[in-house]
Every structure is written in C-alpha cells, then in structure tokens.
Design a protein around this motif. Structure first.
Motif, PDB file in Angstrom:
ATOM      1  N   GLU A 151       0.782  -1.355   0.137  1.00  0.00           N
ATOM      2  CA  GLU A 151      -0.139  -0.019  -0.045  1.00  0.00           C
ATOM      3  C   GLU A 151       0.844   1.197  -0.130  1.00  0.00           C
ATOM      4  N   SER A 152       2.111   1.251   0.535  1.00  0.00           N
ATOM      5  CA  SER A 152       2.830   2.307   0.850  1.00  0.00           C
ATOM      6  C   SER A 152       3.435   2.839  -0.509  1.00  0.00           C
ATOM      7  N   VAL A 153       3.499   1.766  -1.675  1.00  0.00           N
ATOM      8  CA  VAL A 153       4.037   2.422  -2.817  1.00  0.00           C
ATOM      9  C   VAL A 153       3.146   2.316  -4.078  1.00  0.00           C
ATOM     10  N   LYS A 154       1.707   2.044  -3.648  1.00  0.00           N
ATOM     11  CA  LYS A 154       0.942   1.807  -4.758  1.00  0.00           C
ATOM     12  C   LYS A 154       0.776   3.281  -5.478  1.00  0.00           C
ATOM     13  N   GLY A 155       0.497   3.329  -6.767  1.00  0.00           N
ATOM     14  CA  GLY A 155       0.478   4.502  -7.358  1.00  0.00           C
ATOM     15  C   GLY A 155       1.704   5.409  -7.822  1.00  0.00           C
ATOM     16  N   ARG A 156       2.882   5.079  -7.039  1.00  0.00           N
ATOM     17  CA  ARG A 156       4.025   5.642  -7.495  1.00  0.00           C
ATOM     18  C   ARG A 156       5.249   4.558  -7.962  1.00  0.00           C
ATOM     19  N   PHE A 157       5.246   3.470  -7.450  1.00  0.00           N
ATOM     20  CA  PHE A 157       6.175   2.375  -8.052  1.00  0.00           C
ATOM     21  C   PHE A 157       5.617   1.413  -9.113  1.00  0.00           C
ATOM     22  N   THR A 158       6.336   1.030 -10.093  1.00  0.00           N
ATOM     23  CA  THR A 158       5.764   0.163 -11.003  1.00  0.00           C
ATOM     24  C   THR A 158       6.871  -0.826 -11.242  1.00  0.00           C
ATOM     25  N   ILE A 159       6.322  -2.334 -10.911  1.00  0.00           N
ATOM     26  CA  ILE A 159       7.319  -3.397 -11.329  1.00  0.00           C
ATOM     27  C   ILE A 159       6.983  -3.871 -12.737  1.00  0.00           C
ATOM     28  N   SER A 160       8.045  -4.358 -13.411  1.00  0.00           N
ATOM     29  CA  SER A 160       7.859  -4.952 -14.496  1.00  0.00           C
ATOM     30  C   SER A 160       9.051  -5.921 -14.769  1.00  0.00           C
ATOM     31  N   ARG A 161       9.118  -6.744 -15.754  1.00  0.00           N
ATOM     32  CA  ARG A 161       9.965  -7.759 -16.250  1.00  0.00           C
ATOM     33  C   ARG A 161      10.034  -7.922 -17.555  1.00  0.00           C
ATOM     34  N   ASP A 162      11.249  -8.067 -18.356  1.00  0.00           N
ATOM     35  CA  ASP A 162      11.458  -8.630 -19.663  1.00  0.00           C
ATOM     36  C   ASP A 162      11.959 -10.038 -19.386  1.00  0.00           C
ATOM     37  N   ASN A 163      11.162 -10.894 -19.879  1.00  0.00           N
ATOM     38  CA  ASN A 163      11.854 -12.372 -19.744  1.00  0.00           C
ATOM     39  C   ASN A 163      12.882 -12.644 -20.788  1.00  0.00           C
ATOM     40  N   ALA A 164      12.774 -12.144 -21.748  1.00  0.00           N
ATOM     41  CA  ALA A 164      13.732 -12.569 -22.883  1.00  0.00           C
ATOM     42  C   ALA A 164      15.113 -11.925 -22.500  1.00  0.00           C
ATOM     43  N   LYS A 165      14.993 -10.990 -21.732  1.00  0.00           N
ATOM     44  CA  LYS A 165      16.429 -10.447 -21.131  1.00  0.00           C
ATOM     45  C   LYS A 165      16.806 -10.886 -19.746  1.00  0.00           C
ATOM     46  N   LYS A 166      15.826 -11.423 -19.173  1.00  0.00           N
ATOM     47  CA  LYS A 166      15.948 -12.023 -17.857  1.00  0.00           C
ATOM     48  C   LYS A 166      16.090 -10.834 -16.797  1.00  0.00           C
ATOM     49  N   MET A 167      15.454  -9.878 -17.220  1.00  0.00           N
ATOM     50  CA  MET A 167      15.492  -8.578 -15.984  1.00  0.00           C
ATOM     51  C   MET A 167      14.258  -8.324 -15.425  1.00  0.00           C
ATOM     52  N   LEU A 168      14.282  -7.764 -14.230  1.00  0.00           N
ATOM     53  CA  LEU A 168      13.250  -7.215 -13.334  1.00  0.00           C
ATOM     54  C   LEU A 168      13.562  -5.913 -13.163  1.00  0.00           C
ATOM     55  N   TYR A 169      12.452  -5.039 -13.205  1.00  0.00           N
ATOM     56  CA  TYR A 169      12.547  -3.546 -12.935  1.00  0.00           C
ATOM     57  C   TYR A 169      11.640  -3.033 -11.860  1.00  0.00           C
TER      58      TYR A 169
END
Length: 126
Positions: A62-80
């Motif tokens: 709840e403390s980061v909702k609306g401010r932080f965005t998680i994403s991933r690129d499986n082809a590059k094996k990356m998490l953001y």
C-alpha cells in the motif's frame, strides 16, 4: 545456479525518480514470480512489489501503490522497479528476489523467496 544482481540505486531528492534493475542468471527466469523487497535501518525487510512469471499478476504494498511500477523482460531475464515521487521514508536497501513458483498465492512472505540479490541502496533526501 541462480544469481540476482541489482543496480540503479543512488541518492535522489524527494519527489525524484529512480529505476532499479535486477539481472537474473539461469535458464528458467519466466517460470517464477519475482519480487522487490526493501529494508530500512533498524527495520525488518518488507515487501514492495511482485510480478508473476508472465507478468499478468502484479501486487504492490500500500505504501508504494501509485508511485512504483514493477515490470519484467523475460527475454532479457531482467526485473525492474520504476520508482516515482520518492519520499525520505522510501530510503532503504532494495532487494530483488525469486519466488518458489510461477504464480504464488501469497506474495508478501519472504520465506517464499529462496533466492535474493545483494541489494542496492536508495537514499531519498528531504
């Protein structure tokens, strides 16, 4: 063998932005959910965000909702983790972690993440 390496931390003023990255080794990155946790001095490590294997299910504290965005690129094996509108209370060491399964029912439990990176420091000045 699974290795996770975070990068992108640093010092930023309140209201600023940072983008954290996590590079993963191993052949089956997309088979597992991933998460971001953080630990401030003197506090327990806390859940920040998680994303399922194919990115269809995303959860935030709840403390980061609306401010932080998680994403991933499986082809590059990356998490953001894109962090906007940062506040001094966001100051912590940020860790990426790999979950035991592809689509976990409980994402906030640290015990469900057997693999962790070394962490990257995020400092937000007021």
């Amino acid at each position: 063998q699974v290795q996770l390496v975070e990068s992108g931390g640093g010092l930023v003023q309140a209201g600023g932005s940072l983008r954290l990255s996590c590079a993963a080794s191993g052949r089956t990155f997309s088979d597992y959910a991933m998460g971001w946790f953080r630990q401030a001095p003197g506090k327990e490590r806390e859940f920040v965000a998680s994303i399922s294997g194919y990115g269809y299910k995303i959860y935030y504290a709840e403390s980061v909702k609306g401010r932080f965005t998680i994403s991933r690129d499986n082809a590059k094996k990356m998490l953001y983790l894109q962090m906007n509108s940062l506040q001094p209370e966001d100051t912590a060491v940020y860790f990426c972690a790999r979950n035991r399964v592809f689509d976990p029912r409980i994402v906030q439990n640290r015990d469900e993440y057997p693999y962790w990176g070394q962490g990257t420091q995020v400092t937000v000045s007021s």
